[in-house]
Design a protein around this motif. Structure first.
Motif, PDB file in Angstrom:
ATOM      1  N   THR A   1       0.856  -1.328   0.070  1.00 23.44           N
ATOM      2  CA  THR A   1       0.037  -0.013   0.149  1.00 23.44           C
ATOM      3  C   THR A   1       0.811   1.170  -0.039  1.00 23.44           C
ATOM      4  OG1 THR A   1      -1.572  -1.247   1.105  1.00 23.44           O
ATOM      5  CG2 THR A   1      -1.955   1.191   1.218  1.00 23.44           C
ATOM      6  N   CYS A   2       0.374   2.270  -0.768  1.00 23.19           N
ATOM      7  CA  CYS A   2       1.164   3.363  -1.143  1.00 23.19           C
ATOM      8  C   CYS A   2       1.063   4.318  -0.087  1.00 23.19           C
ATOM      9  CB  CYS A   2       1.174   4.024  -2.382  1.00 23.19           C
ATOM     10  SG  CYS A   2       1.895   5.795  -2.410  1.00 23.19           S
ATOM     11  N   SER A   3       1.843   4.683   0.758  1.00 22.16           N
ATOM     12  CA  SER A   3       1.356   5.925   2.020  1.00 22.16           C
ATOM     13  C   SER A   3       0.554   7.024   1.676  1.00 22.16           C
ATOM     14  CB  SER A   3       2.447   6.049   2.692  1.00 22.16           C
ATOM     15  OG  SER A   3       3.342   6.916   2.162  1.00 22.16           O
ATOM     16  N   ALA A   4       0.815   7.238   0.215  1.00 18.07           N
ATOM     17  CA  ALA A   4       0.503   8.711  -0.214  1.00 18.07           C
ATOM     18  C   ALA A   4      -0.900   8.517  -0.888  1.00 18.07           C
ATOM     19  CB  ALA A   4       1.368   9.250  -1.335  1.00 18.07           C
ATOM     20  N   CYS A   5      -1.073   7.583  -1.886  1.00 14.92           N
ATOM     21  CA  CYS A   5      -2.198   7.440  -2.574  1.00 14.92           C
ATOM     22  C   CYS A   5      -2.989   6.391  -2.181  1.00 14.92           C
ATOM     23  CB  CYS A   5      -2.114   7.304  -4.130  1.00 14.92           C
ATOM     24  SG  CYS A   5      -1.230   5.857  -4.617  1.00 14.92           S
ATOM     25  N   LYS A   6      -2.571   5.508  -0.962  1.00 17.80           N
ATOM     26  CA  LYS A   6      -3.283   4.565  -0.291  1.00 17.80           C
ATOM     27  C   LYS A   6      -3.568   3.201  -1.368  1.00 17.80           C
ATOM     28  CE  LYS A   6      -3.183   7.284   3.203  1.00 17.80           C
ATOM     29  NZ  LYS A   6      -2.221   6.928   4.063  1.00 17.80           N
TER      30      LYS A   6
ATOM     31  N   ARG B   1       6.430   4.965  -0.818  1.00 13.99           N
ATOM     32  CA  ARG B   1       5.402   5.697  -1.624  1.00 13.99           C
ATOM     33  C   ARG B   1       5.414   5.239  -3.177  1.00 13.99           C
ATOM     34  NH1 ARG B   1       6.575  11.779  -1.761  1.00 13.99           N
ATOM     35  NH2 ARG B   1       8.710  10.803  -1.383  1.00 13.99           N
ATOM     36  N   CYS B   2       4.501   5.064  -3.787  1.00 10.61           N
ATOM     37  CA  CYS B   2       4.629   4.455  -5.090  1.00 10.61           C
ATOM     38  C   CYS B   2       5.421   5.431  -6.089  1.00 10.61           C
ATOM     39  CB  CYS B   2       3.363   4.202  -5.703  1.00 10.61           C
ATOM     40  SG  CYS B   2       2.221   5.523  -6.387  1.00 10.61           S
ATOM     41  N   GLN B   3       5.806   4.683  -7.345  1.00 19.93           N
ATOM     42  CA  GLN B   3       6.785   5.420  -8.224  1.00 19.93           C
ATOM     43  C   GLN B   3       5.938   6.757  -8.678  1.00 19.93           C
ATOM     44  OE1 GLN B   3       7.900   2.491 -10.984  1.00 19.93           O
ATOM     45  NE2 GLN B   3       9.939   1.974 -10.051  1.00 19.93           N
ATOM     46  N   GLN B   4       4.797   6.650  -8.970  1.00 21.51           N
ATOM     47  CA  GLN B   4       4.072   7.708  -9.392  1.00 21.51           C
ATOM     48  C   GLN B   4       3.849   8.746  -8.489  1.00 21.51           C
ATOM     49  OE1 GLN B   4      -0.009   6.733 -10.849  1.00 21.51           O
ATOM     50  NE2 GLN B   4       0.680   6.298 -12.829  1.00 21.51           N
ATOM     51  N   CYS B   5       3.567   8.679  -7.335  1.00 24.57           N
ATOM     52  CA  CYS B   5       3.454   9.562  -6.217  1.00 24.57           C
ATOM     53  C   CYS B   5       4.892  10.228  -5.914  1.00 24.57           C
ATOM     54  CB  CYS B   5       3.071   8.702  -4.756  1.00 24.57           C
ATOM     55  SG  CYS B   5       1.326   8.610  -4.840  1.00 24.57           S
ATOM     56  N   VAL B   6       5.895   9.312  -5.874  1.00 23.41           N
ATOM     57  CA  VAL B   6       7.385   9.788  -5.909  1.00 23.41           C
ATOM     58  C   VAL B   6       7.701  10.792  -6.918  1.00 23.41           C
ATOM     59  CG1 VAL B   6       9.929   9.363  -5.820  1.00 23.41           C
ATOM     60  CG2 VAL B   6       8.334   8.081  -4.458  1.00 23.41           C
TER      61      VAL B   6
HETATM   62 ZN   LIG Z   1       1.049   6.175  -4.403  1.00 25.34          ZN
END
Ligand SMILES: [Zn+2]
Ligand SMILES: [Zn+2]
Length: 211
Positions: free
Chosen positions: A101-106, A127-132
């Motif tokens: 689970t990505c801590s940013a976009c969940k 955080r996922c690559q997109q969020c980073v």
């Molecule tokens: Zn994310």
């Protein structure tokens, strides 16, 4: 030596005759000690060389022991290896199906959606690559916005000084504006040497020279 050769020939002839009787006639070495059977492939009257040393040892210790020829042992091992490879292949995609689970976009995303360093931070921070990428773009945009604002303020200050300021004010605002322009172009902050450091060094040098 001659006698030995004769004896060997005689023996070979005898065995050949025996083989013919049994209808085996594989000749040569195969005819020498064909009294081992393979319990796996069912071939019979095989010679010792068809079996591993361990198999022959087993037979020597226990005449009733069932044997498997080298071919059967090898093909069983190959099948085992194939099975193991198959199991491994089945396990690999399962491991890759693991969701994080990505801590940013969940969002719960596969391992491939994360950089390894992000996953090492744990579920609280990863955080996922997109969020980073998004946050990097965001902070880059914020930096650019701050620079643009600082530059326009410096320009306003310079124009004001030119209209009504002192010479010192004109020089200072012009220098500040030029420094910001340079930073915007080169991406580098202007290097300003500390006055204290320079003075301290020269004082030490002068002191040493006086003594
Ligand atoms: Zn994310
Ligand atoms: Zn066999």
């Amino acid at each position: 030596r001659g006698a030995d050769l004769v004896r060997r020939r005689r023996r070979r002839r005898g065995l050949a005759a025996k083989s013919t009787e049994k209808g085996v006639l594989s000749g040569g070495m195969a005819a020498w000690a064909g009294n081992f059977d393979c319990a796996s492939c069912g071939r019979q009257r095989l010679i010792g060389a068809e079996f591993s040393k361990n198999m022959l040892e087993k037979k020597r210790k226990d005449p009733k022991a069932t044997l498997r020829c080298k071919q059967c042992v090898e093909s069983a091992a190959a099948a085992e290896r194939e099975q193991a490879a198959k199991r491994q292949a089945e396990r690999a995609p399962a491991a890759d199906d693991e969701k994080h689970t990505c801590s940013a976009c969940k969002a719960a995303l596969p391992t491939s959606a994360f950089n390894r360093t992000q996953l090492s931070k744990g579920p609280e921070k990863q955080r996922c690559q997109q969020c980073v990428a998004a946050s990097e773009q965001e902070s880059q945009a914020a930096v650019e916005e701050r620079q643009r604002k600082a530059l326009s303020e410096a320009k306003t200050a310079m124009q004001r000084a030119e209209a009504s300021g002192s010479v010192a004010e004109k020089l200072a605002t012009s220098a500040a504006h030029a420094a910001l322009e340079a930073e915007r172009v080169t991406g580098l902050k202007p290097v300003v040497l500390g006055r204290g450091r320079t003075r301290g060094a020269s004082r030490r040098g002068r002191g040493a020279g006086a003594r």
